[in-house]
Design a protein around this motif. Structure first.
Motif, short mmCIF file in Angstrom:
data_model
loop_
_atom_site.label_atom_id
_atom_site.label_comp_id
_atom_site.label_asym_id
_atom_site.label_seq_id
_atom_site.Cartn_x
_atom_site.Cartn_y
_atom_site.Cartn_z
N MET A 67 -2.41 -3.46 5.76
CA MET A 67 -1.43 -2.25 5.30
C MET A 67 -2.01 -1.87 3.85
O MET A 67 -2.63 -2.58 3.13
CB MET A 67 0.00 -2.66 5.30
CG MET A 67 0.51 -3.49 3.91
SD MET A 67 2.35 -3.32 3.70
CE MET A 67 2.66 -1.96 2.94
N CYS A 106 -0.77 1.20 0.90
CA CYS A 106 0.32 2.30 0.54
C CYS A 106 0.30 2.19 -0.68
O CYS A 106 0.48 1.28 -1.40
CB CYS A 106 1.64 2.06 1.21
SG CYS A 106 3.11 3.23 0.66
N PHE A 107 0.05 3.51 -1.35
CA PHE A 107 0.09 3.61 -2.79
C PHE A 107 0.87 4.96 -3.16
O PHE A 107 0.67 5.62 -4.25
CB PHE A 107 -1.22 3.62 -3.13
CG PHE A 107 -2.29 4.71 -2.92
CD1 PHE A 107 -1.84 5.61 -1.65
CD2 PHE A 107 -3.47 4.80 -3.49
CE1 PHE A 107 -2.59 6.72 -1.41
CE2 PHE A 107 -4.35 6.02 -2.94
CZ PHE A 107 -3.90 6.92 -2.05
N GLN A 108 1.91 5.09 -2.30
CA GLN A 108 2.68 6.50 -2.29
C GLN A 108 3.78 6.55 -3.57
O GLN A 108 4.10 7.67 -4.11
CB GLN A 108 3.11 6.89 -1.17
CG GLN A 108 4.28 6.17 -0.63
CD GLN A 108 4.90 6.65 0.80
OE1 GLN A 108 4.47 8.02 0.91
NE2 GLN A 108 5.81 5.95 1.26
N CYS A 109 4.17 5.51 -4.04
CA CYS A 109 5.25 5.39 -4.97
C CYS A 109 4.77 4.69 -6.41
O CYS A 109 3.78 3.95 -6.49
CB CYS A 109 6.38 4.90 -4.57
SG CYS A 109 6.59 3.01 -4.58
N GLU A 125 6.29 2.47 -7.90
CA GLU A 125 6.08 0.88 -7.70
C GLU A 125 5.08 -0.03 -7.16
O GLU A 125 5.22 -1.09 -7.03
CB GLU A 125 7.63 0.58 -7.53
CG GLU A 125 8.55 0.97 -8.57
CD GLU A 125 9.97 0.23 -8.33
OE1 GLU A 125 10.21 -0.29 -7.26
OE2 GLU A 125 10.79 0.67 -9.29
N THR A 126 4.21 0.89 -6.75
CA THR A 126 3.03 0.33 -5.88
C THR A 126 2.56 -0.93 -6.63
O THR A 126 2.20 -1.01 -7.61
CB THR A 126 2.05 1.39 -5.67
OG1 THR A 126 1.40 0.81 -4.39
CG2 THR A 126 1.20 1.54 -6.80
N CYS A 143 0.05 -1.28 -2.22
CA CYS A 143 0.65 -2.30 -1.61
C CYS A 143 -0.05 -2.88 -0.34
O CYS A 143 -0.69 -1.93 0.25
CB CYS A 143 2.23 -2.08 -1.02
SG CYS A 143 3.04 -1.69 -2.43
N GLY A 188 5.27 -4.20 1.11
CA GLY A 188 5.64 -3.30 -0.04
C GLY A 188 6.35 -3.80 -0.99
O GLY A 188 7.24 -4.48 -0.49
N VAL A 189 6.47 -3.57 -2.29
CA VAL A 189 7.21 -3.91 -3.31
C VAL A 189 8.70 -3.26 -2.99
O VAL A 189 9.69 -3.86 -3.46
CB VAL A 189 6.90 -3.30 -4.75
CG1 VAL A 189 7.78 -3.26 -5.80
CG2 VAL A 189 5.49 -3.89 -4.98
N CYS A 190 8.76 -2.30 -2.11
CA CYS A 190 10.08 -1.63 -1.85
C CYS A 190 10.68 -2.45 -0.60
O CYS A 190 11.70 -2.23 -0.19
CB CYS A 190 9.59 -0.08 -1.15
SG CYS A 190 8.61 -0.06 0.08
N LYS A 232 9.07 -2.73 2.43
CA LYS A 232 8.26 -2.29 3.62
C LYS A 232 7.39 -3.24 4.14
O LYS A 232 6.61 -3.74 3.55
CB LYS A 232 7.58 -1.00 3.39
CG LYS A 232 7.02 -0.07 4.67
CD LYS A 232 6.91 1.08 4.30
CE LYS A 232 5.49 1.45 3.66
NZ LYS A 232 5.01 2.96 3.58
N THR A 268 9.11 7.10 0.56
CA THR A 268 9.57 5.70 0.11
C THR A 268 11.13 5.48 0.33
O THR A 268 11.93 6.13 -0.01
CB THR A 268 9.29 5.68 -1.25
OG1 THR A 268 7.78 5.80 -1.45
CG2 THR A 268 9.55 4.19 -2.07
FE1 SF4 Z 1 4.37 2.27 -0.48
FE2 SF4 Z 1 6.63 0.81 -0.66
FE3 SF4 Z 1 4.33 -0.07 -2.00
FE4 SF4 Z 1 5.76 2.15 -2.93
S1 SF4 Z 1 6.56 0.09 -2.73
S2 SF4 Z 1 3.59 1.89 -2.52
S3 SF4 Z 1 6.34 3.02 -0.81
S4 SF4 Z 1 4.48 0.14 0.30
#
Ligand code: SF4
Ligand code: FSO
Length: 545
Positions: free
Chosen positions: A1, A3-6, A8-9, A15, A19-21, A23, A72
């Motif tokens: 994966m 993902c760098f959209q938020c 907290e990445t 990520c 995901g830190v979130c 995900k 997110t």
């Molecule tokens: Fe993406 Fe979640 Fe990582 Fe944010 S924390 S960049 S939404 S995977």
């Protein structure tokens, strides 16, 4: 994966494992697949419209819901995401058939040509990840657009629930999806697309403002109780005012109280919502404290939008959470709207009746409701205070809150501000300073909360009004500075909207977005003076003087 959209990445870059979130890599892959289907649909929709042909009405709902789903913390439910993928493939086929019938030729990009065989979901999801775009600057501009569109989609969906629609906004979304899908889009085209996204960001916030105020009246100065009553309660979170209205109507006379959480706090400011006596208060703080706060709330919780924190396996509340709209979590009940848009919350209400009243965690009141109409009502007072020097500056501290320690910067910044500076806030960022008792200036509170993050629109309207009153040539000549906290993609559309209004020297933090490449950052610094934050003392000197 990837993902760098938020904000907290992982490591501030992206990520890659989980995901830190919270995900998972699978969820991330299915979201990438859904985004590829959306790009395909947007592309075909745009080609049809560009050729002067009719498209299909289902495009509006699909594009907005699918983009919103990938924000997110909005949806962790793989089955729900895959259902949306399957629905999207059906819609894309219908659109392609329509194009054939109408003699409209379509580009042969993979997002358009992929047939949607279920056996290929995984390989397609992997291929459609963000890193498929090799050039970092191209990737950055394309992602800036997509992330802005996600925020736009969320705001559009709330407006549409209240009966407001705009074909111009939907047409733009398809055009932008086309532009980011085109492998040959030039840097110039992509940069213009980012700027246009900001322009339509202003339009979508105006549309939502119109929807909210037309149905519920203009937000007004309101004191909101942060304590609790004796009845069992339902906690409602997120941004969708139609949902809280439905819930308030259905709970009236049942002995169940309704509390807002996080971004739903501003519901209390609207005359047509605050009139409900059983809307008793706001419980808790910003989204990231939900694990503790949902535990002590004791009753059911309804998520109308994103900002879900995955519960720990032993969480006391994990069986009393409901989602609706684009939000979803595996195992949580999803409340669907009926064909007429009506939502039936009877299961939530029945559960509430079996629960204890919330445990009090705070006591007292907070004040808010300073959206544009309320500020205009106080305009004489405000202008006088500025002219007399009682108010030296306004600092817009809108945006998001989050769990990173570095965000304590914002609380400290608020506390250290000179007493003649007023904070203009909106979004969940306010929870860092709306309980600090920062006092008032000649009766004007030093923290003015306009409402949700989309109500940042109010600060743009107020700034334009002040520009007119003070006869300034430029919005940047006003005594207003911008120190914005961001977390997810609604903050991206708010930022792009401010840039499109010509606001310069905006500071964003606690860190700069990972999706802004070095090259793109250089352009944003040169053209807009965009900057990050440093230390509170340093920034206080730079911004306030
Ligand atoms: Fe993406 Fe979640 Fe990582 Fe944010 S924390 S960049 S939404 S995977
Ligand atoms: Fe906050 Fe969450 Fe409004 Fe966001 S609750 S972080 S920017 O979803 O949407 O401000």
């Amino acid at each position: 994966m990837f993902c760098f959209q938020c904000q907290e990445t992982a490591k501030g870059t992206g990520c890659t494992i989980q995901g830190v979130c919270g995900k998972t890599a699978d969820t991330s892959m299915w979201q990438d697949l859904l985004l590829s289907v959306v790009r395909g649909i947007g592309t075909v929709d745009h080609c049809l419209k560009k050729a002067g042909k009719e498209s299909l009405p289902a495009v509006e709902g699909f594009i907005t819901d699918a983009l919103f789903t990938t924000i997110t913390n909005a949806n962790f439910d793989d089955d729900a995401i895959l259902r949306k993928v399957t629905d999207g493939i059906v819609l894309k086929k219908q659109l392609i058939d329509k194009a054939k019938e109408d003699g409209v030729s379509l580009p042969n990009w993979p997002e358009v040509t992929w047939g949607g065989d279920e056996n290929d979901y995984e390989s397609e999801g992997k291929r459609e990840g963000i890193l498929r775009i090799e050039n970092a600057d191209v990737r950055s501009l394309k992602e800036l657009t997509i992330l802005g569109l996600k925020g736009m989609a969320a705001y559009y969906e709330h407006a549409s629930h209240l009966g407001e629609h705009s074909s111009a906004i939907i047409d733009f979304m398809s055009e932008a999806l086309y532009t980011v899908t085109d492998p040959d889009s030039s840097m110039e085209t992509l940069l213009n697309c980012v700027l246009a996204t900001g322009k339509f960001g202003v339009d979508v916030m105006a549309l939502l403002d119109k929807a909210n105020t037309k149905v519920y009246g203009n937000p007004e100065l309101t004191k909101v109780n942060i304590g609790v009553g004796k009845n069992p309660g339902i906690l409602i979170s997120g941004h969708d005012l139609k949902d809280i209205e439905d819930l308030l109507k259905q709970t009236e006379g049942t002995g169940i109280d309704v509390y807002t959480h996080g971004e739903m706090l501003p519901a209390h400011y609207y005359p047509q919502l605050k009139k409900y006596k059983h809307l008793v208060g706001n419980y808790g703080n910003a989204w990231w404290k939900q694990k503790e706060e949902f535990d002590t709330f004791n009753g059911p919780i309804v998520f109308t939008t994103n900002c879900i924190v995955p519960p720990s396996p032993k969480a006391s509340y994990k069986d009393r959470v409901f989602t609706t709209n684009a939000a979803g979590y595996p195992g949580w009940k999803h409340v669907e709207a009926g064909p007429d848009g009506h939502k039936d919350f009877s299961e939530v209400i029945a559960m509430a009746k079996t629960c204890q009243a919330p445990t009090e965690i705070e006591h007292g009141e907070i004040i808010g409701g300073f959206a544009h109409a309320q500020v205009f009502a106080l305009a004489d007072k405000v202008v006088e205070a500025v002219k007399s020097g009682a108010i030296r500056k306004f600092v817009v501290m809108s945006g998001c809150d989050g769990r990173m320690k570095s965000r304590n910067y914002y609380e400290e910044f608020a506390m250290k501000l000179p007493k003649d500076v007023v904070i203009l806030t909106s979004g969940c960022a306010k929870f860092k300073y709306n309980k600090l008792s920062l006092g008032d200036i000649n009766g004007i509170p030093r923290v003015l909360d306009a409402g949700q993050c989309n109500d940042s629109y109010s600060w743009a309207v107020v700034a334009l009004k002040l520009k007119e009153i003070f006869g300034a040539n430029d919005i940047n000549d006003l005594p207003i500075v911008f120190n914005i906290a961001w977390y997810e993609q609604k903050a991206v559309i708010v930022l792009l909207a401010l840039l499109s209004l010509g606001v310069k020297n905006i500071h964003i933090g606690p860190t700069l977005p990972a999706f802004v490449s070095e090259g793109v950052l250089k352009v944003l610094i040169e053209n807009f003076g965009l900057g990050g934050i440093t230390t509170v003392d340093e920034d206080m000197k730079r911004m306030i003087g």
